[in-house]
Design a protein around this motif. Structure first.
Motif, PDB file in Angstrom:
ATOM      1  N   ASP A  77      41.587  31.979  39.262  1.00 30.31           N
ATOM      2  CA  ASP A  77      42.090  32.561  40.852  1.00 30.31           C
ATOM      3  C   ASP A  77      42.299  34.053  40.597  1.00 30.31           C
ATOM      4  N   ASN A  78      42.918  34.214  40.079  1.00 36.55           N
ATOM      5  CA  ASN A  78      43.040  35.605  39.749  1.00 36.55           C
ATOM      6  C   ASN A  78      42.185  36.874  39.915  1.00 36.55           C
ATOM      7  N   CYS A  79      41.163  36.857  38.860  1.00 40.12           N
ATOM      8  CA  CYS A  79      40.283  37.465  37.883  1.00 40.12           C
ATOM      9  C   CYS A  79      39.419  37.644  38.719  1.00 40.12           C
ATOM     10  N   PHE A  80      38.708  36.500  39.261  1.00 40.59           N
ATOM     11  CA  PHE A  80      37.229  36.509  39.734  1.00 40.59           C
ATOM     12  C   PHE A  80      38.234  35.550  41.681  1.00 40.59           C
ATOM     13  N   GLY A  81      38.947  35.090  41.597  1.00 40.70           N
ATOM     14  CA  GLY A  81      38.787  34.567  43.157  1.00 40.70           C
ATOM     15  C   GLY A  81      39.348  36.119  44.019  1.00 40.70           C
ATOM     16  N   ASP A  82      40.690  36.492  43.248  1.00 42.62           N
ATOM     17  CA  ASP A  82      41.162  37.528  44.233  1.00 42.62           C
ATOM     18  C   ASP A  82      39.942  38.641  44.034  1.00 42.62           C
ATOM     19  N   TYR A  83      39.625  39.017  42.785  1.00 38.89           N
ATOM     20  CA  TYR A  83      39.024  40.495  42.467  1.00 38.89           C
ATOM     21  C   TYR A  83      37.099  40.772  42.748  1.00 38.89           C
ATOM     22  N   PHE A  84      36.997  39.337  42.299  1.00 43.94           N
ATOM     23  CA  PHE A  84      35.905  39.804  41.895  1.00 43.94           C
ATOM     24  C   PHE A  84      34.489  39.264  42.638  1.00 43.94           C
ATOM     25  N   THR A  85      35.301  38.363  43.820  1.00 49.26           N
ATOM     26  CA  THR A  85      34.572  37.673  45.062  1.00 49.26           C
ATOM     27  C   THR A  85      34.613  39.112  46.145  1.00 49.26           C
ATOM     28  N   ARG A  86      35.436  39.941  45.916  1.00 50.22           N
ATOM     29  CA  ARG A  86      35.044  39.964  47.494  1.00 50.22           C
ATOM     30  C   ARG A  86      34.214  41.635  47.927  1.00 50.22           C
ATOM     31  N   GLY A  87      33.999  41.840  49.004  1.00 50.43           N
ATOM     32  CA  GLY A  87      32.662  42.269  49.024  1.00 50.43           C
ATOM     33  C   GLY A  87      32.901  43.825  48.644  1.00 50.43           C
ATOM     34  N   GLY A  88      31.882  44.918  49.565  1.00 53.13           N
ATOM     35  CA  GLY A  88      31.719  46.887  49.377  1.00 53.13           C
ATOM     36  C   GLY A  88      31.008  46.325  47.541  1.00 53.13           C
ATOM     37  N   LEU A  89      30.791  45.485  47.343  1.00 56.91           N
ATOM     38  CA  LEU A  89      29.738  45.495  45.846  1.00 56.91           C
ATOM     39  C   LEU A  89      29.606  44.564  45.820  1.00 56.91           C
ATOM     40  N   ASP A  90      28.166  44.160  45.243  1.00 57.08           N
ATOM     41  CA  ASP A  90      27.588  42.258  44.942  1.00 57.08           C
ATOM     42  C   ASP A  90      28.310  42.821  43.507  1.00 57.08           C
ATOM     43  N   GLU A  91      27.460  40.956  42.764  1.00 55.24           N
ATOM     44  CA  GLU A  91      28.396  40.152  41.499  1.00 55.24           C
ATOM     45  C   GLU A  91      27.481  41.395  40.543  1.00 55.24           C
ATOM     46  N   ASN A  92      26.259  41.070  40.778  1.00 55.48           N
ATOM     47  CA  ASN A  92      25.284  42.750  39.388  1.00 55.48           C
ATOM     48  C   ASN A  92      25.845  44.375  38.825  1.00 55.48           C
ATOM     49  N   GLU A  93      27.099  44.095  40.418  1.00 58.48           N
ATOM     50  CA  GLU A  93      27.654  46.048  40.237  1.00 58.48           C
ATOM     51  C   GLU A  93      28.935  45.667  39.551  1.00 58.48           C
ATOM     52  N   ARG A  94      29.685  45.174  39.896  1.00 55.76           N
ATOM     53  CA  ARG A  94      30.520  44.418  39.093  1.00 55.76           C
ATOM     54  C   ARG A  94      31.019  43.743  38.062  1.00 55.76           C
ATOM     55  N   GLU A  95      29.506  42.949  37.550  1.00 53.17           N
ATOM     56  CA  GLU A  95      29.513  43.518  36.067  1.00 53.17           C
ATOM     57  C   GLU A  95      29.359  44.260  35.236  1.00 53.17           C
ATOM     58  N   LEU A  96      28.019  45.175  35.825  1.00 49.56           N
ATOM     59  CA  LEU A  96      28.234  46.441  35.299  1.00 49.56           C
ATOM     60  C   LEU A  96      29.358  47.111  35.186  1.00 49.56           C
ATOM     61  N   LEU A  97      30.375  47.213  36.355  1.00 51.30           N
ATOM     62  CA  LEU A  97      31.627  48.298  35.859  1.00 51.30           C
ATOM     63  C   LEU A  97      32.429  47.679  35.206  1.00 51.30           C
ATOM     64  N   ILE A  98      32.493  46.683  35.344  1.00 51.26           N
ATOM     65  CA  ILE A  98      33.365  46.189  33.813  1.00 51.26           C
ATOM     66  C   ILE A  98      33.171  45.958  32.644  1.00 51.26           C
ATOM     67  N   PHE A  99      31.769  45.813  32.372  1.00 58.10           N
ATOM     68  CA  PHE A  99      30.869  46.140  31.577  1.00 58.10           C
ATOM     69  C   PHE A  99      31.294  48.139  30.269  1.00 58.10           C
ATOM     70  N   THR A 100      31.402  48.688  32.082  1.00 54.93           N
ATOM     71  CA  THR A 100      31.609  50.137  31.435  1.00 54.93           C
ATOM     72  C   THR A 100      33.306  50.130  31.317  1.00 54.93           C
ATOM     73  N   MET A 101      33.952  49.680  31.879  1.00 56.94           N
ATOM     74  CA  MET A 101      35.475  49.563  31.653  1.00 56.94           C
ATOM     75  C   MET A 101      35.955  49.241  29.716  1.00 56.94           C
ATOM     76  N   LEU A 102      35.158  48.042  29.936  1.00 54.08           N
ATOM     77  CA  LEU A 102      35.500  47.831  28.492  1.00 54.08           C
ATOM     78  C   LEU A 102      34.952  48.400  27.445  1.00 54.08           C
ATOM     79  N   ALA A 103      33.743  48.521  27.591  1.00 46.27           N
ATOM     80  CA  ALA A 103      32.996  49.973  26.946  1.00 46.27           C
ATOM     81  C   ALA A 103      33.998  50.977  26.398  1.00 46.27           C
TER      82      ALA A 103
END
Length: 254
Positions: A169-195
């Motif tokens: 509900d929070n990590c994905f429901g509140d943030y990942f589902t937002r507009g402005g960036l698509d899911e592919n961009e968001r996953e790549l950004l998460i990979f970037t941040m963790l790396a």
């Protein structure tokens, strides 16, 4: 050593008419860095300039580099990253980096946008409500990660199940589902941040798998850490590469 014509041209594209004080005080260092970051590294990546700037902003947030972030945000906006995209990169960092580390970047982003005459607040990008955020978040997780969180909820001790709920509900429901960036961009950004943060190898491997699941191939992630190398350094870059090769060994189909 002089700055190559290619490096100078790529630098000027981001920072037109910029007068570097370091170029005056530390000319050898600037020549080494600019030739590497704006010439040599770019020969080994197919990321667009907008993609490069987005992952760079995400990396700088993860590493707490507020001053460099501000400089790069100006460049990102200059080459076409939108204010909404910039804001969403900051918001997407919260569940992975933590608000304590992200807050200053939110304020700096606001300062830069106001300086550029962008009226705030920006148009809202939330796509969920308090009533459906768990359902929508769980749906997003299943698209990018399969049934991993469902299994967490089933197998975790009763006094820990709320963490699986929060992921939905929070990590994905509140943030990942937002507009402005698509899911592919968001996953790549998460990979970037963790790396870029380092120290979260298990989560990094999980999101490498998520990237593959939604169509971000191994080469895209290699291109990404290639671009990030001048900013995050060799240890984190090589750790990310090792994680990539562990999840997707060379020669195997993705």
């Amino acid at each position: 050593m002089s700055i190559s014509k290619t490096a100078q041209a790529n630098h000027n594209q981001l920072f037109p008419n910029h007068q570097s004080t370091l170029k005056e005080t530390d000319p050898e260092f600037i020549a080494i860095f600019d030739n590497f970051a704006f010439d040599e590294v770019l020969q080994y990546t197919q990321l667009t300039i907008k993609q490069r700037m987005k992952v760079t902003l995400a990396a700088l947030i993860a590493m707490q580099c507020v001053n460099e972030y501000k400089i790069m945000l100006h460049a990102a906006l200059h080459i076409g990253v939108t204010p909404i995209e910039a804001k969403e990169i900051v918001y997407q960092a919260v569940p992975y980096v933590g608000l304590g580390k992200v807050f200053d970047f939110s304020q700096v982003t606001n300062d830069v946008l106001i300086e550029k005459g962008v009226p705030l607040p920006l148009e809202g990008q939330s796509t969920t409500t308090r009533e459906n955020r768990y359902e929508k978040g769980a749906e997003a997780i299943r698209r990018v990660a399969g049934d991993k969180v469902d299994k967490m909820h089933e197998t975790m001790p009763e006094n820990q199940k709320h963490f699986a709920v929060f992921l939905a509900d929070n990590c994905f429901g509140d943030y990942f589902t937002r507009g402005g960036l698509d899911e592919n961009e968001r996953e790549l950004l998460i990979f970037t941040m963790l790396a870029s943060m380092g120290g979260a190898d298990q989560q990094l491997k999980g999101h490498i798998a998520n990237n593959i699941q939604i169509g971000n191939d191994k080469q895209l992630m290699i291109d990404t850490i290639t671009v990030l190398l001048p900013y995050i350094g060799y240890p984190r870059t090589l750790t990310a590469l090792n994680c990539l090769n562990e999840i997707i060994p060379e020669g195997e189909n993705e």
